[in-house]
Design an enzyme around this catalytic site. Structure first.
Site, short mmCIF file in Angstrom:
data_model
loop_
_atom_site.label_atom_id
_atom_site.label_comp_id
_atom_site.label_asym_id
_atom_site.label_seq_id
_atom_site.Cartn_x
_atom_site.Cartn_y
_atom_site.Cartn_z
N MET A 82 47.96 -63.27 0.24
CA MET A 82 48.35 -64.09 -0.81
C MET A 82 49.66 -65.30 -0.49
SD MET A 82 48.84 -60.99 -3.44
CE MET A 82 49.64 -61.87 -4.74
N HIS A 83 49.84 -66.22 -1.23
CA HIS A 83 50.88 -66.95 -1.41
C HIS A 83 50.72 -68.12 -0.55
CE1 HIS A 83 52.84 -63.70 -3.85
NE2 HIS A 83 52.72 -63.01 -2.70
N ASP A 236 44.82 -59.69 -1.72
CA ASP A 236 44.48 -58.59 -1.02
C ASP A 236 44.94 -57.32 -1.38
OD1 ASP A 236 47.44 -59.24 -0.53
OD2 ASP A 236 47.24 -59.77 1.47
#
Length: 494
Positions: A82-83, A236
């Protein structure tokens, strides 16, 4: 030929791919390692193209497996770290390396956001890991690249684009940008306007949504003479939850990897839990989840083994821990080796053992460490349960689910039924389930979960043990406040 779907898990250290048939059997696996680029302390980057090349290498290796010789890939989906910021120019080329989730350069930008919007934004804490601070860092320190920015995507979105030509982002990953409103599932462009971001947003799609087929070029490179449908995928943690069957309101996941996660499905999109509890969209259309994070869960166990038990394996360490008593003979451990996320949001706090005495032995130290990791996760769980009712049942995955002593300890600390999976494939299973649902193998995710997921023995909580653990936990919760100032003083000694 038998149809299979692929679940592609884009992690930080590796790309992992699994092939599954309609009965839920894992027929083949492949893994390709990834490199981390660390140009200076706190900087963590990766080349987006390296993800794509690793996925191609992983699929090619999978196709060579004996079990895949008479199989046809009907669908593919993704789980992604992520991110991470992947900025693209007008030709959809990366403008720079991706800035990853574990990059900590954006403390200044986080403070800018807090000064303008307060301590939370769109029900989430403002932390260095999220995407918005990374965008502001690029805006401030790389103005020429910023001027060339056309659209930003996240890691798995870039790989999906290279396979299909489609630029989009699905909701579960978009929720980790600090720019998606989880309640109405739209970009909050008013926030972007106040920060002068411009129109840099990709289109939004559902996790199970069809976004295109492999391009002719990709098919040719892989030697495929048929179309492969591609579905958007998920973040995830959301895919890990899906792969464990945690998809309904009140269901909870405990995942103990390098970090630790408590994730609980919720239905109230407007809840603000506070205490650095994250609030993200799930991969299912009408489900969101709350999530607490322990930064050093399995990492604390790794440190323990390397420091005190270098000649033993992890099973030996856990056997030693089981020889001590509840409370480790008056010893408590806080797993703040890399700071802590939930509930403190403190990058500078450090871990400690409290209660060492002349009769403390290695078994006590091992047990205190295991208990401290579990207390940290229980802290997240207890904050979430204040806002929920019923269902005291937890699906446990990761390293904490591989040992019966630790599973029973979780049940006793959480005061909940704890259930491991019979066969654990991680977020890649969730990605494969999205593909299986996308191609029409199942009428619902619930039906898919019933076929693809099997559970192990149920660990029931012991009420007497829980009451004793609760007393130690209440002392554990006081340690942060008592050691915070001491830690800061230690860090500032020159």
């Amino acid at each position: 030929m038998e149809d299979v779907v692929l679940g592609i898990d884009l992690g930080t250290s590796a790309i992992k791919i699994i092939a599954i048939n309609e009965e839920g059997q894992v027929l083949a696996k492949s893994s390709v390692e990834l490199e981390l680029i660390q140009s200076q302390p706190g900087y963590n980057e990766q080349d987006p193209e390296s993800w794509f090349l690793a996925v191609m290498k992983g699929i090619a290796a999978l196709l060579l497996e004996e079990n895949m010789q008479d199989k046809q890939i009907t669908g593919v989906s993704f789980s992604g770290q992520m991110h991470g910021l992947v900025p693209l120019d007008a030709n959809q080329k990366p403008l720079r390396n991706a800035i990853l989730w574990n990059d900590t350069r954006t403390t200044e930008q986080c403070q800018m956001i807090r000064d303008k919007f307060g301590d939370t934004l769109l029900t989430n804490p403002i932390l260095e890991g999220f995407t918005l601070p990374k965008l502001l860092w690029m805006q401030m320190y790389e103005p020429e690249l910023w001027q060339a920015l056309d659209v930003f995507v996240l890691p798995k979105d870039y790989v999906r684009y290279r396979l299909t030509g489609d630029i989009s982002m699905e909701y579960s990953d978009a929720a980790g940008t600090l720019l998606l409103n989880p309640a109405n599932k739209t970009w909050d462009k008013k926030i972007g306007e106040q920060l002068s971001l411009g129109d840099i947003y990709p289109k939004l799609v559902e996790s199970h949504e069809f976004v295109g087929n492999f391009t002719e070029e990709i098919k040719q490179e892989l030697g495929l003479d048929y179309d492969v449908a591609v579905f958007a995928g998920g973040a995830d943690n959301a895919c890990g939850a899906l792969g464990a069957g945690v998809i309904k309101e009140e269901q909870t996941l405990c995942s103990i990897g390098t970090s630790g996660v408590i994730l609980s499905c919720i239905s109230d999109n407007k809840q603000n839990f506070g205490n650095n509890i994250h609030h993200f969209n799930h991969v299912l259309s009408n489900v969101t989840y709350a999530m607490g994070v322990t930064l050093s869960a399995g990492n604390s166990l790794n440190w323990l083994k390397q420091t005190f038990f270098d000649n033993e394996n992890f099973d030996d360490v856990l056997k030693l821990a089981a020889q001590s008593n509840i409370g480790a003979n008056g010893l408590l451990f806080t797993p703040y080796l890399q700071g802590e996320r939930t509930p403190h949001g403190d990058a500078f706090i450090r871990g400690s053992y409290i209660g060492l005495h002349g009769k403390t032995n290695k078994s006590d130290i091992a047990r205190a460490t295991i208990e401290g990791i579990t207390y940290s996760l229980y802290e997240s769980y207890s904050y979430m349960k204040k806002n929920q009712n019923g269902n005291n049942q937890i699906i446990s995955i990761g390293g904490g689910a591989k040992n019966s002593f630790w599973l029973q300890l979780q049940a006793d600390v959480f005061n909940a039924e704890v259930i491991p999976l019979k066969y654990e494939e991680g977020p890649g299973m969730g990605a494969a389930m999205l593909a299986a649902y996308g191609v029409g193998w199942f009428d619902s995710m619930e039906a898919c979960a019933d076929t693809f997921i099997a559970y192990g023995e149920i660990y029931q909580p012991n009420q007497q043990n829980h009451k004793l653990y609760q007393q130690y936990f209440e002392v554990y919760q006081q340690i942060y406040q008592q050691t915070q100032n001491l830690t800061y003083q230690l860090l500032n000694i020159k």
